[in-house]
Write an enzyme that holds these catalytic residues in place. Structure first.
Site, PDB file in Angstrom:
ATOM      1  N   ARG A 249       0.840  -1.197   0.000  1.00  0.00           N
ATOM      2  CA  ARG A 249       0.000   0.000   0.000  1.00  0.00           C
ATOM      3  C   ARG A 249       0.879   1.253   0.000  1.00  0.00           C
ATOM      4  O   ARG A 249       2.097   1.169   0.087  1.00  0.00           O
ATOM      5  CB  ARG A 249      -0.908  -0.001   1.245  1.00  0.00           C
ATOM      6  CG  ARG A 249      -1.966  -1.089   1.208  1.00  0.00           C
ATOM      7  CD  ARG A 249      -2.681  -1.251   2.535  1.00  0.00           C
ATOM      8  NE  ARG A 249      -1.827  -1.833   3.544  1.00  0.00           N
ATOM      9  CZ  ARG A 249      -2.180  -2.039   4.813  1.00  0.00           C
ATOM     10  NH1 ARG A 249      -3.383  -1.694   5.211  1.00  0.00           N
ATOM     11  NH2 ARG A 249      -1.354  -2.581   5.670  1.00  0.00           N
TER      12      ARG A 249
ATOM     13  N   TYR B 182       0.344   3.871  10.679  1.00  0.00           N
ATOM     14  CA  TYR B 182       0.136   2.851  11.718  1.00  0.00           C
ATOM     15  C   TYR B 182       1.449   2.729  12.490  1.00  0.00           C
ATOM     16  O   TYR B 182       2.524   2.656  11.873  1.00  0.00           O
ATOM     17  CB  TYR B 182      -0.191   1.482  11.101  1.00  0.00           C
ATOM     18  CG  TYR B 182      -1.581   1.362  10.534  1.00  0.00           C
ATOM     19  CD1 TYR B 182      -2.702   1.506  11.351  1.00  0.00           C
ATOM     20  CD2 TYR B 182      -1.794   1.082   9.194  1.00  0.00           C
ATOM     21  CE1 TYR B 182      -3.991   1.385  10.837  1.00  0.00           C
ATOM     22  CE2 TYR B 182      -3.082   0.961   8.667  1.00  0.00           C
ATOM     23  CZ  TYR B 182      -4.165   1.114   9.498  1.00  0.00           C
ATOM     24  OH  TYR B 182      -5.437   0.995   8.997  1.00  0.00           O
TER      25      TYR B 182
END
Ligand SMILES: NC(=O)c1ccc[n+]([C@@H]2O[C@H](COP(=O)([O-])OP(=O)(O)OC[C@H]3O[C@@H](n4cnc5c(N)ncnc54)[C@H](O)[C@@H]3O)[C@@H](O)[C@H]2O)c1
Length: 370
Positions: free
Chosen positions: A15, A94
């Site tokens: 990603r 994250y």
């Protein structure tokens, strides 16, 4: 603000932190965006697409990190990236710091403002930057499970939808949250017989209404879990107890009674898994057999569909990226409670209580530091 988008370097991470649509919105608002060469390639976004909407393509990660005021990523930095940290840098990604002492120390030493996607909390008390990945993993769990049920992939050769004159496959889902609900949608859409087990009876009532009785619901207890495991062609684990390891709801003994060639997809594996025989696997070696039952336990399932996952993730992260870019981190943290909840490290202080408790470090409320 100068915003940097490095290429992800974590194993199998495909990603990217910002899409061309995001770059356009940021450059239209007067910000500068540095995108590392090929950062979006694995998500099917080319350098040309980024350039066309005003991004500057940068040849290497070093120059993206060095020149950016804020770096927007997907996964927590790996050790080779710690080297890029410096005082005043804002890192939005994250982080999953609780088990990562070394990363935490590095962010504290370098006085990085570390804002973690997974702890951003909205007014409703939900975690808006985790939801889209659970949606992807839930939907994907059925697609992957259906493929593993094919004989060629070790399964018992069952077509989930059946055909006229032949009954459909049995899909059993444990946990009726975001993963479970999305798995149920896809499994019902494929024509399977779907049973969903949850501890929360109110959630089962809601699901019964949403699916107008097409979904069989069951209260979670050891008796019912054994029954659904024995009947399942595809068993999907999607339970979560926030902040805790997943409970081992389906025991080794229950797995040994399952049909040979049945398939388990334990989505909850990133919290240790809710099936006793499950252990974490990777995209390069995703499955294994126990008692003739196929186990698929990949901890980062969304990386299998990076185009969809990147779009889903950035739809959710982007409003926060624009707020951080518009106001600067300090004002954004003061004004926006959701962003303040996301701050894990600030100016050398650990500002997220659960991480501090987990690592035995001192916690400081970020509001006292601004
Ligand atoms: N493997 C991956 O790539 C991946 C991707 C996304 C999410 N996940 C994980 O999937 C899990 C589920 O996520 P979610 O967003 O759906 O969580 P959620 O909080 O929306 O849902 C969890 C559900 O589990 C239910 N539950 C709790 N204890 C139970 C029990 N004993 N029996 C039956 N049900 C029980 C809860 O009532 C709730 O409905 C999490 O561990 C999450 O981290 C994994």
């Amino acid at each position: 603000m100068i915003i940097g988008v490095p290429k992800e370097v974590k194993d199998h991470e495909s990603r990217v932190g910002i899409t061309p649509a995001g770059v356009k919105a940021l450059t239209d608002a007067g910000h500068k965006v540095l995108v590392e060469h090929n950062a979006g390639a694995l998500s099917s976004f080319t350098d040309d697409e980024y350039q066309a909407v005003g991004a500057e393509i940068v040849g290497d990660a070093y120059n993206v990190w060095r020149n950016a005021d804020m770096v927007v990523k997907v996964k927590e930095p790996v050790p080779t990236e710690y080297y890029h940290f410096r005082e005043g840098l804002v890192l939005f990604t994250y982080l999953h710091l609780a088990p990562l002492r070394e990363l935490t120390q590095s962010l504290l030493d370098k006085k990085v403002t570390g804002i973690a996607y997974e702890t951003v909390k909205d007014r409703a008390g939900t975690l808006p930057l985790l939801t889209p990945m659970s949606e992807v993993a839930g939907r994907l769990s059925v697609q992957i499970g259906a493929a593993y049920l094919e004989k060629e992939h070790g399964g018992r050769g069952v077509l989930l939808g059946g055909v006229p004159g032949v009954p459909p496959g049995n899909v059993c889902i444990i946990g009726g949250g975001i993963v479970g609900t999305n798995a149920a949608k896809i499994a019902l859409g494929m024509g399977a017989k779907v049973t969903l087990v949850d501890l929360n009876l109110n959630r089962l009532r809601e699901l019964d209404d949403i699916f107008s009785g097409r979904l069989y619901t069951l209260a979670s207890n050891a008796y019912n879990l054994e029954r659904v495991a024995i009947e399942a062609d595809l068993l999907i684990g999607g339970v979560l107890i926030p902040g805790a390891a997943a409970p081992k709801l389906v025991t080794k003994a229950m797995v040994s009674k399952m049909k040979k060639g049945a398939v388990i997809v334990d989505v909850a594996i990133d919290q240790g898994g809710c099936i006793e025989t499950a252990h974490p696997t990777t995209h390069s070696d995703p499955s294994y057999l126990v008692d003739g039952v196929v186990h698929y336990c990949v901890t980062n399932m969304p990386a299998a569909v990076p185009n969809t996952s990147t779009l889903a993730l950035t739809n959710a992260t982007f409003p926060y990226v624009t707020t951080l870019a518009r106001l600067g981190a300090e004002a954004a943290i003061k004004e926006n409670a959701a962003i303040a909840e996301g701050v894990n490290t600030y100016n050398g202080h650990l500002t997220y209580k659960a991480v501090a408790d987990n690592q035995g470090r001192e916690f400081t409320d970020v509001k006292t530091l601004l």
